[in-house]
Design a protein around this motif. Structure first.
Motif, PDB file in Angstrom:
ATOM      1  N   GLY A 211       4.129  -2.063   5.684  1.00 56.49           N
ATOM      2  CA  GLY A 211       4.841  -3.318   5.494  1.00 56.49           C
ATOM      3  C   GLY A 211       4.821  -4.182   6.742  1.00 56.49           C
ATOM      4  N   MET A 212       5.012  -3.567   7.901  1.00 58.42           N
ATOM      5  CA  MET A 212       4.995  -4.324   9.159  1.00 58.42           C
ATOM      6  C   MET A 212       3.599  -4.850   9.458  1.00 58.42           C
ATOM      7  N   LEU A 213       2.574  -4.014   9.189  1.00 57.02           N
ATOM      8  CA  LEU A 213       1.206  -4.479   9.400  1.00 57.02           C
ATOM      9  C   LEU A 213       0.867  -5.607   8.437  1.00 57.02           C
ATOM     10  N   GLY A 214       1.414  -5.518   7.213  1.00 56.16           N
ATOM     11  CA  GLY A 214       1.157  -6.574   6.242  1.00 56.16           C
ATOM     12  C   GLY A 214       1.710  -7.912   6.668  1.00 56.16           C
ATOM     13  N   LEU A 215       2.794  -7.906   7.428  1.00 60.34           N
ATOM     14  CA  LEU A 215       3.341  -9.163   7.939  1.00 60.34           C
ATOM     15  C   LEU A 215       2.413  -9.788   8.964  1.00 60.34           C
ATOM     16  N   VAL A 216       1.691  -8.935   9.683  1.00 61.09           N
ATOM     17  CA  VAL A 216       0.747  -9.436  10.687  1.00 61.09           C
ATOM     18  C   VAL A 216      -0.570  -9.828  10.046  1.00 61.09           C
ATOM     19  N   SER A 217      -1.110  -8.889   9.210  1.00 62.49           N
ATOM     20  CA  SER A 217      -2.397  -9.138   8.559  1.00 62.49           C
ATOM     21  C   SER A 217      -2.519  -8.250   7.330  1.00 62.49           C
ATOM     22  N   PRO A 218      -2.620  -8.836   6.126  1.00 62.37           N
ATOM     23  CA  PRO A 218      -2.807  -8.019   4.924  1.00 62.37           C
ATOM     24  C   PRO A 218      -4.051  -7.141   4.995  1.00 62.37           C
ATOM     25  N   THR A 219      -5.090  -7.654   5.634  1.00 63.25           N
ATOM     26  CA  THR A 219      -6.321  -6.866   5.767  1.00 63.25           C
ATOM     27  C   THR A 219      -6.087  -5.640   6.624  1.00 63.25           C
ATOM     28  N   LEU A 220      -5.339  -5.811   7.707  1.00 61.62           N
ATOM     29  CA  LEU A 220      -5.034  -4.681   8.587  1.00 61.62           C
ATOM     30  C   LEU A 220      -4.204  -3.630   7.855  1.00 61.62           C
ATOM     31  N   ALA A 221      -3.271  -4.082   7.035  1.00 63.57           N
ATOM     32  CA  ALA A 221      -2.450  -3.150   6.261  1.00 63.57           C
ATOM     33  C   ALA A 221      -3.308  -2.359   5.280  1.00 63.57           C
ATOM     34  N   THR A 222      -4.263  -3.027   4.649  1.00 65.27           N
ATOM     35  CA  THR A 222      -5.164  -2.352   3.715  1.00 65.27           C
ATOM     36  C   THR A 222      -6.034  -1.335   4.438  1.00 65.27           C
ATOM     37  N   LEU A 223      -6.566  -1.710   5.592  1.00 64.36           N
ATOM     38  CA  LEU A 223      -7.411  -0.801   6.361  1.00 64.36           C
ATOM     39  C   LEU A 223      -6.634   0.430   6.808  1.00 64.36           C
ATOM     40  N   PHE A 224      -5.350   0.265   7.062  1.00 67.28           N
ATOM     41  CA  PHE A 224      -4.533   1.392   7.477  1.00 67.28           C
ATOM     42  C   PHE A 224      -4.179   2.297   6.299  1.00 67.28           C
ATOM     43  N   SER A 225      -3.945   1.703   5.139  1.00 66.30           N
ATOM     44  CA  SER A 225      -3.478   2.480   3.991  1.00 66.30           C
ATOM     45  C   SER A 225      -4.590   3.281   3.330  1.00 66.30           C
ATOM     46  N   VAL A 226      -5.847   2.830   3.442  1.00 66.67           N
ATOM     47  CA  VAL A 226      -6.937   3.529   2.764  1.00 66.67           C
ATOM     48  C   VAL A 226      -7.147   4.946   3.305  1.00 66.67           C
ATOM     49  N   PRO A 227      -7.255   5.158   4.621  1.00 65.88           N
ATOM     50  CA  PRO A 227      -7.482   6.539   5.112  1.00 65.88           C
ATOM     51  C   PRO A 227      -6.206   7.365   5.224  1.00 65.88           C
ATOM     52  N   LEU A 228      -5.049   6.762   4.960  1.00 68.90           N
ATOM     53  CA  LEU A 228      -3.791   7.459   5.161  1.00 68.90           C
ATOM     54  C   LEU A 228      -3.681   8.750   4.340  1.00 68.90           C
ATOM     55  N   PRO A 229      -4.042   8.744   3.047  1.00 69.49           N
ATOM     56  CA  PRO A 229      -3.957  10.005   2.285  1.00 69.49           C
ATOM     57  C   PRO A 229      -4.839  11.118   2.847  1.00 69.49           C
ATOM     58  N   VAL A 230      -5.995  10.730   3.422  1.00 70.85           N
ATOM     59  CA  VAL A 230      -6.891  11.735   3.991  1.00 70.85           C
ATOM     60  C   VAL A 230      -6.225  12.447   5.161  1.00 70.85           C
ATOM     61  N   LEU A 231      -5.325  11.765   5.837  1.00 72.13           N
ATOM     62  CA  LEU A 231      -4.596  12.365   6.944  1.00 72.13           C
ATOM     63  C   LEU A 231      -3.370  13.139   6.458  1.00 72.13           C
ATOM     64  N   LEU A 232      -2.628  12.556   5.530  1.00 74.06           N
ATOM     65  CA  LEU A 232      -1.360  13.153   5.116  1.00 74.06           C
ATOM     66  C   LEU A 232      -1.539  14.396   4.259  1.00 74.06           C
ATOM     67  N   ILE A 233      -2.476  14.359   3.308  1.00 73.01           N
ATOM     68  CA  ILE A 233      -2.611  15.451   2.345  1.00 73.01           C
ATOM     69  C   ILE A 233      -2.888  16.797   3.023  1.00 73.01           C
ATOM     70  N   PRO A 234      -3.841  16.893   3.969  1.00 75.77           N
ATOM     71  CA  PRO A 234      -4.068  18.200   4.612  1.00 75.77           C
ATOM     72  C   PRO A 234      -2.855  18.691   5.393  1.00 75.77           C
ATOM     73  N   ILE A 235      -2.113  17.788   6.026  1.00 80.56           N
ATOM     74  CA  ILE A 235      -0.931  18.204   6.784  1.00 80.56           C
ATOM     75  C   ILE A 235       0.136  18.755   5.843  1.00 80.56           C
ATOM     76  N   VAL A 236       0.307  18.100   4.704  1.00 83.89           N
ATOM     77  CA  VAL A 236       1.287  18.572   3.727  1.00 83.89           C
ATOM     78  C   VAL A 236       0.880  19.945   3.191  1.00 83.89           C
ATOM     79  N   PHE A 237      -0.410  20.128   2.886  1.00 90.71           N
ATOM     80  CA  PHE A 237      -0.876  21.438   2.420  1.00 90.71           C
ATOM     81  C   PHE A 237      -0.639  22.509   3.484  1.00 90.71           C
ATOM     82  N   ALA A 238      -0.887  22.159   4.744  1.00 92.41           N
ATOM     83  CA  ALA A 238      -0.651  23.119   5.825  1.00 92.41           C
ATOM     84  C   ALA A 238       0.830  23.455   5.936  1.00 92.41           C
ATOM     85  N   SER A 239       1.698  22.502   5.620  1.00 92.84           N
ATOM     86  CA  SER A 239       3.137  22.777   5.663  1.00 92.84           C
ATOM     87  C   SER A 239       3.549  23.727   4.545  1.00 92.84           C
ATOM     88  N   PHE A 240       2.807  23.726   3.422  1.00 93.28           N
ATOM     89  CA  PHE A 240       3.060  24.718   2.368  1.00 93.28           C
ATOM     90  C   PHE A 240       2.836  26.122   2.928  1.00 93.28           C
TER      91      PHE A 240
END
Length: 258
Positions: A211-240
């Motif tokens: 949301g904060m990145l979207g206020l600065v640049s919608p494109t930047l927010a999109t670029l940040f959100s696309v790889p985010l699941p690739v980072l979060l999902i393995p960490i969550v699985f490791a927490s299992f």
């Protein structure tokens, strides 16, 4: 089976421990986690038998991801084939666990039909096309959601540790699900904290940053959100794996003894 009863604060630590495991071998853990999801998606699109087959094999691939975490945690070298290692560890028991979990989930959905006449069941099974907006205002739909949450919680508790118990200790599927339920019940406080940590880590913080990145640049927010699941999902699985290691630490230590 020895089950440790942990304090509430341990639930907040599991995500951090998952991050530590991920940092030791991010490539392998990312491959295993996303490979798990990809395999289930590919299986589910097979006509007629796809979704049941994906449910039956879900514990098998889940154990493969947890085996990946275990190998990384132990400092052993492992390859991508570890994702399929569950096929060599009590396969019949794992498939039975998948069948029991599927049956329990379907039973919960059928019971919600009492409240909303089957609207939620149709949405979840894809039997008929239902307008989500119309469903949200349908009589009894909210009550049906509450029923689904209340009844699916014990089903999830019975499943949570079951693949590990069946795969690592060769415990029969019914007993594995029983012990899993007891382990979750005894540790409901750290699991409550863990749920809060997951909500903050996976939903609130990413949403705030995007949301904060979207206020600065919608494109930047999109670029940040696309790889985010690739980072979060393995960490969550490791927490299992981290919470399983914590709850069954004594049994794991005995298993390592020569």
């Amino acid at each position: 089976m020895q089950v440790r009863q942990l304090p509430l604060a341990r639930g907040f630590a599991w995500l951090g421990e998952g991050l530590v495991i991920w940092r030791r071998n991010p490539a392998l853990l990312t491959f295993a986690s996303l490979g798990y999801l990809l395999m289930l998606v590919l299986l589910s699109v097979v006509p007629l038998i796809g979704q049941p087959l994906a449910s039956l094999l879900m514990p098998v691939f889940s154990l493969g991801v947890l085996n990946t975490c275990r190998e990384i945690d132990a400092g052993r070298k492992a390859g991508p084939d570890v994702l399929f290692s569950g096929f060599q560890q009590n396969l019949r028991g794992l498939v039975t666990i998948g069948a029991l979990y599927l049956a329990g989930s379907l039973l919960v959905l059928f019971l919600t039909s009492i409240a909303d006449g089957g609207t939620l069941l149709q949405i979840m099974t894809g039997g008929e096309k239902v307008d989500p907006e119309a469903a949200a205002v349908a009589p009894g739909f909210t009550f049906a959601l509450l029923i689904a949450i209340a009844l699916s919680t014990p089903v999830m508790m019975a499943y949570w540790f079951a693949p590990i118990l069946a795969g690592w200790w060769n415990i029969p599927p019914q007993k594995a699900m029983f012990f899993s339920f007891i382990a979750c019940l005894r540790n409901w406080r750290p699991f409550l904290a863990y749920s809060v940590a997951l909500m903050v880590f996976c939903v609130l913080l990413p949403g705030l940053v995007i949301g904060m990145l979207g206020l600065v640049s919608p494109t930047l927010a999109t670029l940040f959100s696309v790889p985010l699941p690739v980072l979060l999902i393995p960490i969550v699985f490791a927490s299992f794996y981290a919470n399983a290691r914590d709850v069954f630490r004594d049994a794991l230590d005995e298993r390592r003894e020569p």
